[in-house]
Motif scaffolding. Structure first.
Motif, PDB file in Angstrom:
ATOM      1  N   LEU A  83     -64.024   7.545 -21.121  1.00 48.31           N
ATOM      2  CA  LEU A  83     -64.377   7.409 -22.531  1.00 48.31           C
ATOM      3  C   LEU A  83     -63.448   6.386 -23.185  1.00 48.31           C
ATOM      4  CD1 LEU A  83     -65.024  11.151 -23.458  1.00 48.31           C
ATOM      5  CD2 LEU A  83     -66.605   9.445 -22.555  1.00 48.31           C
ATOM      6  N   ARG A  84     -63.979   5.651 -24.136  1.00 49.03           N
ATOM      7  CA  ARG A  84     -63.239   4.530 -24.705  1.00 49.03           C
ATOM      8  C   ARG A  84     -62.541   4.867 -26.018  1.00 49.03           C
ATOM      9  NH1 ARG A  84     -64.205  -0.169 -22.348  1.00 49.03           N
ATOM     10  NH2 ARG A  84     -63.690  -1.365 -24.237  1.00 49.03           N
ATOM     11  N   SER A  85     -62.914   5.988 -26.625  1.00 50.34           N
ATOM     12  CA  SER A  85     -62.266   6.344 -27.890  1.00 50.34           C
ATOM     13  C   SER A  85     -62.474   7.815 -28.208  1.00 50.34           C
ATOM     14  CB  SER A  85     -62.808   5.482 -29.040  1.00 50.34           C
ATOM     15  OG  SER A  85     -64.186   5.718 -29.247  1.00 50.34           O
ATOM     16  N   MET A  86     -61.626   8.320 -29.119  1.00 49.29           N
ATOM     17  CA  MET A  86     -61.796   9.636 -29.722  1.00 49.29           C
ATOM     18  C   MET A  86     -61.891   9.442 -31.219  1.00 49.29           C
ATOM     19  SD  MET A  86     -59.131  12.183 -27.699  1.00 49.29           S
ATOM     20  CE  MET A  86     -59.056  13.280 -29.108  1.00 49.29           C
ATOM     21  N   ASP A  87     -62.866  10.077 -31.841  1.00 48.08           N
ATOM     22  CA  ASP A  87     -63.068  10.001 -33.281  1.00 48.08           C
ATOM     23  C   ASP A  87     -62.755  11.379 -33.860  1.00 48.08           C
ATOM     24  OD1 ASP A  87     -64.150  10.062 -35.877  1.00 48.08           O
ATOM     25  OD2 ASP A  87     -65.694   8.597 -35.391  1.00 48.08           O
ATOM     26  N   LEU A  88     -61.721  11.440 -34.714  1.00 52.83           N
ATOM     27  CA  LEU A  88     -61.294  12.721 -35.280  1.00 52.83           C
ATOM     28  C   LEU A  88     -61.869  12.984 -36.660  1.00 52.83           C
ATOM     29  CD1 LEU A  88     -57.521  12.822 -34.222  1.00 52.83           C
ATOM     30  CD2 LEU A  88     -59.539  13.589 -32.963  1.00 52.83           C
ATOM     31  N   GLY A  89     -62.771  12.128 -37.131  1.00 48.53           N
ATOM     32  CA  GLY A  89     -63.362  12.335 -38.446  1.00 48.53           C
ATOM     33  C   GLY A  89     -62.458  11.810 -39.554  1.00 48.53           C
ATOM     34  N   ILE A  90     -62.860  12.062 -40.787  1.00 50.74           N
ATOM     35  CA  ILE A  90     -62.144  11.553 -41.954  1.00 50.74           C
ATOM     36  C   ILE A  90     -60.726  12.109 -41.981  1.00 50.74           C
ATOM     37  CG2 ILE A  90     -62.087  11.551 -44.480  1.00 50.74           C
ATOM     38  CD1 ILE A  90     -65.189  11.661 -44.367  1.00 50.74           C
ATOM     39  N   GLY A  91     -59.757  11.233 -42.252  1.00 53.42           N
ATOM     40  CA  GLY A  91     -58.358  11.625 -42.152  1.00 53.42           C
ATOM     41  C   GLY A  91     -57.667  11.929 -43.456  1.00 53.42           C
ATOM     42  N   THR A  92     -58.398  11.969 -44.569  1.00 54.51           N
ATOM     43  CA  THR A  92     -57.786  12.189 -45.877  1.00 54.51           C
ATOM     44  C   THR A  92     -56.940  13.456 -45.900  1.00 54.51           C
ATOM     45  OG1 THR A  92     -59.652  11.103 -46.960  1.00 54.51           O
ATOM     46  CG2 THR A  92     -58.212  12.436 -48.345  1.00 54.51           C
ATOM     47  N   GLY A  93     -55.653  13.293 -46.212  1.00 55.08           N
ATOM     48  CA  GLY A  93     -54.768  14.439 -46.371  1.00 55.08           C
ATOM     49  C   GLY A  93     -54.292  15.077 -45.086  1.00 55.08           C
ATOM     50  N   SER A  94     -54.589  14.479 -43.923  1.00 53.48           N
ATOM     51  CA  SER A  94     -54.214  15.070 -42.641  1.00 53.48           C
ATOM     52  C   SER A  94     -53.079  14.272 -42.011  1.00 53.48           C
ATOM     53  CB  SER A  94     -55.419  15.102 -41.693  1.00 53.48           C
ATOM     54  OG  SER A  94     -55.040  15.573 -40.426  1.00 53.48           O
ATOM     55  N   GLU A  95     -51.896  14.847 -41.986  1.00 51.82           N
ATOM     56  CA  GLU A  95     -50.735  14.152 -41.431  1.00 51.82           C
ATOM     57  C   GLU A  95     -50.880  13.923 -39.934  1.00 51.82           C
ATOM     58  OE1 GLU A  95     -47.147  16.123 -42.471  1.00 51.82           O
ATOM     59  OE2 GLU A  95     -47.449  15.933 -44.644  1.00 51.82           O
ATOM     60  N   TYR A  96     -51.405  14.923 -39.217  1.00 57.92           N
ATOM     61  CA  TYR A  96     -51.480  14.755 -37.767  1.00 57.92           C
ATOM     62  C   TYR A  96     -52.502  13.682 -37.381  1.00 57.92           C
ATOM     63  CZ  TYR A  96     -55.897  17.212 -36.606  1.00 57.92           C
ATOM     64  OH  TYR A  96     -57.214  17.565 -36.461  1.00 57.92           O
ATOM     65  N   LYS A  97     -53.586  13.564 -38.148  1.00 55.26           N
ATOM     66  CA  LYS A  97     -54.557  12.509 -37.862  1.00 55.26           C
ATOM     67  C   LYS A  97     -53.959  11.137 -38.149  1.00 55.26           C
ATOM     68  CE  LYS A  97     -58.832  15.145 -38.592  1.00 55.26           C
ATOM     69  NZ  LYS A  97     -60.128  15.201 -39.307  1.00 55.26           N
ATOM     70  N   ASP A  98     -53.223  11.016 -39.246  1.00 50.90           N
ATOM     71  CA  ASP A  98     -52.574   9.749 -39.561  1.00 50.90           C
ATOM     72  C   ASP A  98     -51.604   9.351 -38.460  1.00 50.90           C
ATOM     73  OD1 ASP A  98     -53.911   9.396 -41.937  1.00 50.90           O
ATOM     74  OD2 ASP A  98     -52.342  10.290 -43.179  1.00 50.90           O
ATOM     75  N   ALA A  99     -50.915  10.333 -37.885  1.00 50.44           N
ATOM     76  CA  ALA A  99     -49.956  10.033 -36.828  1.00 50.44           C
ATOM     77  C   ALA A  99     -50.659   9.606 -35.536  1.00 50.44           C
ATOM     78  CB  ALA A  99     -49.078  11.248 -36.568  1.00 50.44           C
ATOM     79  N   LEU A 100     -51.769  10.250 -35.193  1.00 56.90           N
ATOM     80  CA  LEU A 100     -52.465   9.985 -33.930  1.00 56.90           C
ATOM     81  C   LEU A 100     -53.304   8.710 -33.950  1.00 56.90           C
ATOM     82  CD1 LEU A 100     -53.717  13.588 -33.087  1.00 56.90           C
ATOM     83  CD2 LEU A 100     -52.075  12.276 -31.741  1.00 56.90           C
ATOM     84  N   ARG A 101     -53.709   8.253 -35.093  1.00 53.68           N
ATOM     85  CA  ARG A 101     -54.706   7.188 -35.200  1.00 53.68           C
ATOM     86  C   ARG A 101     -54.252   5.865 -34.599  1.00 53.68           C
ATOM     87  NH1 ARG A 101     -56.501   5.808 -40.997  1.00 53.68           N
ATOM     88  NH2 ARG A 101     -57.000   3.770 -40.154  1.00 53.68           N
ATOM     89  N   SER A 102     -55.217   5.183 -33.985  1.00 46.48           N
ATOM     90  CA  SER A 102     -55.039   3.794 -33.578  1.00 46.48           C
ATOM     91  C   SER A 102     -55.609   2.859 -34.632  1.00 46.48           C
ATOM     92  CB  SER A 102     -55.754   3.523 -32.241  1.00 46.48           C
ATOM     93  OG  SER A 102     -55.270   4.349 -31.210  1.00 46.48           O
ATOM     94  N   ARG A 103     -56.754   3.281 -35.195  1.00 45.68           N
ATOM     95  CA  ARG A 103     -57.415   2.478 -36.223  1.00 45.68           C
ATOM     96  C   ARG A 103     -58.349   3.373 -37.016  1.00 45.68           C
ATOM     97  NH1 ARG A 103     -60.576   1.444 -31.568  1.00 45.68           N
ATOM     98  NH2 ARG A 103     -62.808   1.828 -31.921  1.00 45.68           N
ATOM     99  N   GLY A 104     -58.949   2.818 -38.061  1.00 48.68           N
ATOM    100  CA  GLY A 104     -59.927   3.545 -38.851  1.00 48.68           C
ATOM    101  C   GLY A 104     -61.302   2.920 -38.725  1.00 48.68           C
TER     102      GLY A 104
END
Length: 363
Positions: A283-304
């Motif tokens: 698999l080429r990517s993981m999509d965690l959904g909208i990141g508003t207000g989520s510290e762990y998503k902001d930390a994990l993200r490569s891009r939006g």
């Protein structure tokens, strides 16, 4: 151009094959929530589910999944749980939003996570946000190198907790695709308890969501699957995740963990193990959904990846009446989302309410 509105279960093999080809031709349409499998499964649990099949002389050029409710009100298919919405279409296809709604018998159509590039709906957007994406195209090691550069403290802390969890509770193991139904029920119970603690509506408190998840979990094909991932300590489940995948992308949908192990952040460990397994599976990517207000998503993200919210309206009395009822509520919600202080206050209030409700239940 011809538009036929059918129930999802009426889709034939030729139409599903055409749908799949459209997804392969345009990568941003490859999201599992835009797949025929999700649409058909929704049709089995939702009487309001429909699909508009848009055709030209050579065959289908677009598929528009939606729900049709009384009064000509339409919503995205499975809007309460779906993380990606829109028209699946052939490259270069053109649509008229008002004509599409008219053919579907709708005055309005609300969307909450519109995939980018749907230019016929862009005039009706009221809010644009970003979904958090983990880039796995170059493998897990490359993703981890990027994470180490972007979020060094986060990664160091998570890896330390992973080692400590292993020392304190036993050897850690991980399974990317668990078929056991009892473990699936365990994950759902963790998630329901989490919703309660946060003061949020319990998705799994609705029978149709449970049935939908069970149907999707039963699917396992190269193009689509509903994998249940589980993290274990000495053979005991401590965290898990249920999501959807296509042949290129894994969607973060329902993560949860055993609160007994909360101090180790098992959910974060689970996400890293899941990213590693997803990359190993091609698999080429993981999509965690909208990141508003989520510290762990902001930390994990490569891009939006851009997603949008809005409401398509025809020039009709029914659409005007709906606009008058909904617009003040939508504007108030957007005002809160645009203000970090207000968003934080609202989030804390909901958590306090959730904790109070949990205490009252135990009395």
């Amino acid at each position: 151009m011809k538009i036929d509105v059918i129930r999802p279960g009426e889709l034939g093999k030729a139409e599903i094959d055409a749908w799949r080809e459209m997804q392969h031709a345009t990568p941003r349409l490859g999201n599992p929530f835009l797949s025929p499998e999700f649409t058909v499964a929704m049709g089995e649990v939702c009487a309001e589910a429909r699909v508009a099949v848009v055709s030209e002389q050579d065959g289908p050029v677009g598929f528009f999944p939606f729900e049709r409710h009384p009064g000509g009100v339409g919503t995205a298919l499975g809007a309460w749980v779906s993380l990606c919405q829109g028209v699946v279409h052939a490259p270069g296809a053109e649509f008229d939003a008002e004509a599409l709604l008219r053919a579907c018998g709708l005055h309005v159509w609300e969307f909450g996570c519109m995939v980018d590039g749907q230019k016929w709906f862009q005039p009706f957007e009221v809010l644009r946000q970003e979904a958090v994406v983990l880039d796995l195209a170059d493998g897990y090691a490359a993703y981890l190198d990027g994470l180490r550069e972007r979020s060094p403290k986060f990664l160091k802390s998570t890896l330390y907790k992973e080692r400590k969890l292993g020392r304190d509770a036993g050897e850690l193991t991980f399974d990317f695709a668990v078929r056991d139904e009892e473990q699936f029920r365990l994950l759902r119970s963790w998630k329901s308890a989490q919703y309660q603690r946060m003061g949020r509506p319990d998705r799994f408190g609705r029978a149709w969501v449970v049935e939908l998840a069970e149907r999707l979990h039963a699917i396992d094909t190269p193009d689509f699957a509903g994998p249940l991932s589980m993290l274990y300590c000495d053979g005991k489940p401590v965290a898990g995740h249920f999501g959807l995948r296509s042949d290129t992308i894994l969607i973060g949908w329902f993560p949860a963990y055993d609160p007994e192990f909360a101090k180790y952040s098992p959910g974060l460990i689970q996400h890293l193990r899941m990213a590693e397994a997803a990359a190993a599976a091609g698999l080429r990517s993981m999509d965690l959904g909208i990141g508003t207000g989520s510290e762990y998503k902001d930390a994990l993200r490569s891009r939006g990846e851009p997603v949008s919210e809005g409401c398509v309206r025809r020039r009709s009395a029914g659409a005007a009446a709906y606009w008058l009822r909904r617009t003040p509520v939508r504007r108030a919600r957007q005002f809160i989302l645009d203000s970090p202080a207000l968003y934080g206050a609202a989030d804390r209030a909901m958590k306090r309410y959730g904790n109070l409700r949990a205490r009252l239940k135990t009395r």
